[in-house]
Design a protein around this motif. Sequence first.
Motif, mmCIF file in Angstrom:
data_model
loop_
_atom_site.group_PDB
_atom_site.id
_atom_site.type_symbol
_atom_site.label_atom_id
_atom_site.label_comp_id
_atom_site.label_asym_id
_atom_site.label_seq_id
_atom_site.Cartn_x
_atom_site.Cartn_y
_atom_site.Cartn_z
ATOM 1 N N LYS A 20 -23.041 -10.967 -46.973
ATOM 2 C CA LYS A 20 -21.810 -10.297 -46.528
ATOM 3 C C LYS A 20 -21.553 -9.014 -47.315
ATOM 4 N N SER A 21 -21.698 -9.083 -48.634
ATOM 5 C CA SER A 21 -21.423 -7.909 -49.470
ATOM 6 C C SER A 21 -22.396 -6.772 -49.164
ATOM 7 N N SER A 22 -23.670 -7.124 -48.962
ATOM 8 C CA SER A 22 -24.665 -6.103 -48.616
ATOM 9 C C SER A 22 -24.350 -5.492 -47.259
ATOM 10 N N GLY A 34 -27.983 -1.717 -53.742
ATOM 11 C CA GLY A 34 -29.061 -2.001 -54.670
ATOM 12 C C GLY A 34 -29.074 -3.453 -55.093
ATOM 13 N N ASN A 35 -28.133 -3.832 -55.945
ATOM 14 C CA ASN A 35 -28.015 -5.214 -56.417
ATOM 15 C C ASN A 35 -26.631 -5.733 -56.091
ATOM 16 N N SER A 36 -26.571 -6.890 -55.458
ATOM 17 C CA SER A 36 -25.278 -7.474 -55.115
ATOM 18 C C SER A 36 -25.005 -8.694 -55.975
ATOM 19 N N ALA A 37 -23.735 -8.965 -56.215
ATOM 20 C CA ALA A 37 -23.320 -10.128 -56.998
ATOM 21 C C ALA A 37 -22.509 -11.066 -56.116
ATOM 22 N N TRP A 38 -22.375 -12.303 -56.545
ATOM 23 C CA TRP A 38 -21.574 -13.256 -55.792
ATOM 24 C C TRP A 38 -20.122 -12.780 -55.747
ATOM 25 N N THR A 39 -19.499 -12.894 -54.597
ATOM 26 C CA THR A 39 -18.090 -12.509 -54.449
ATOM 27 C C THR A 39 -17.203 -13.693 -54.795
#
Length: 238
Positions: A20-22, A34-39
């Motif tokens: 979802k974030s990407s 680039g790099n996504s983290a847990w929301t």
Amino acid sequence: MAVPVEKVKVLVLGDSGVGKSSLVHLISQGEAMGNSAWTIGCNVDVKLHDYREEGTPHEKTFCVELWDVGGSINHSLSHSVFFNSAHGLILVHDLTNRKSQGNLRRWLGEVLNKDAGKKNNGEFDYDEEVFSENQLPVLVIGTKMDRIPDNNLEEVLSRSSSVAGQCRADFINLDCMQNKHLAAGTTNAVKLSRFFDKVIEKRYYTQDPRGRLGSQERRRPPSMTRTFSPTFLQEKLD
């Protein structure tokens, strides 16, 4: 004096890890993340969308708020904090994870029954009759298309289409790491633009049963990115 930009709120929902974030980053920034983290909680990004009212040459810019709600089941009790006053839904699933596809009905039911609290075996139950009454515009997006083996592609995309049909929604399948999958003029970009048009029309240009147009109230434009922390959640739930 700057002219206020009218806005709509779109929830982006789906299980943890579906991308979802990407996806939100690709929509709002026009490039892969680039790099996504847990929301944890909710992140809000915005996209400016030019809407042209049918039958007129005039364009108007709207601010589309994309509310990326964390998908962890451990925080399900806090999800409803973010559901109020939503004007549209983007349901996201992982094309390589059939469970994430099936859970879209749960996410949809969670939004539609947020006030009624209808649950089935501890989970919110999707009710087609309730959905028809709400008539929220919905778009289903399948991610990680690049990970589908060629010999399974047709079967997987058919399942994705079926999920969208159950939600009575249009659908897009893509790889969030590829800018070209939402490039201007592509079928995916046209479908996304059409969805935003539907959300705006429902919010501002559609008459309700009493003949009133959607609210035309003006609000201060939001900051470009907002993050809601666990502390914010706890304050809301207390």
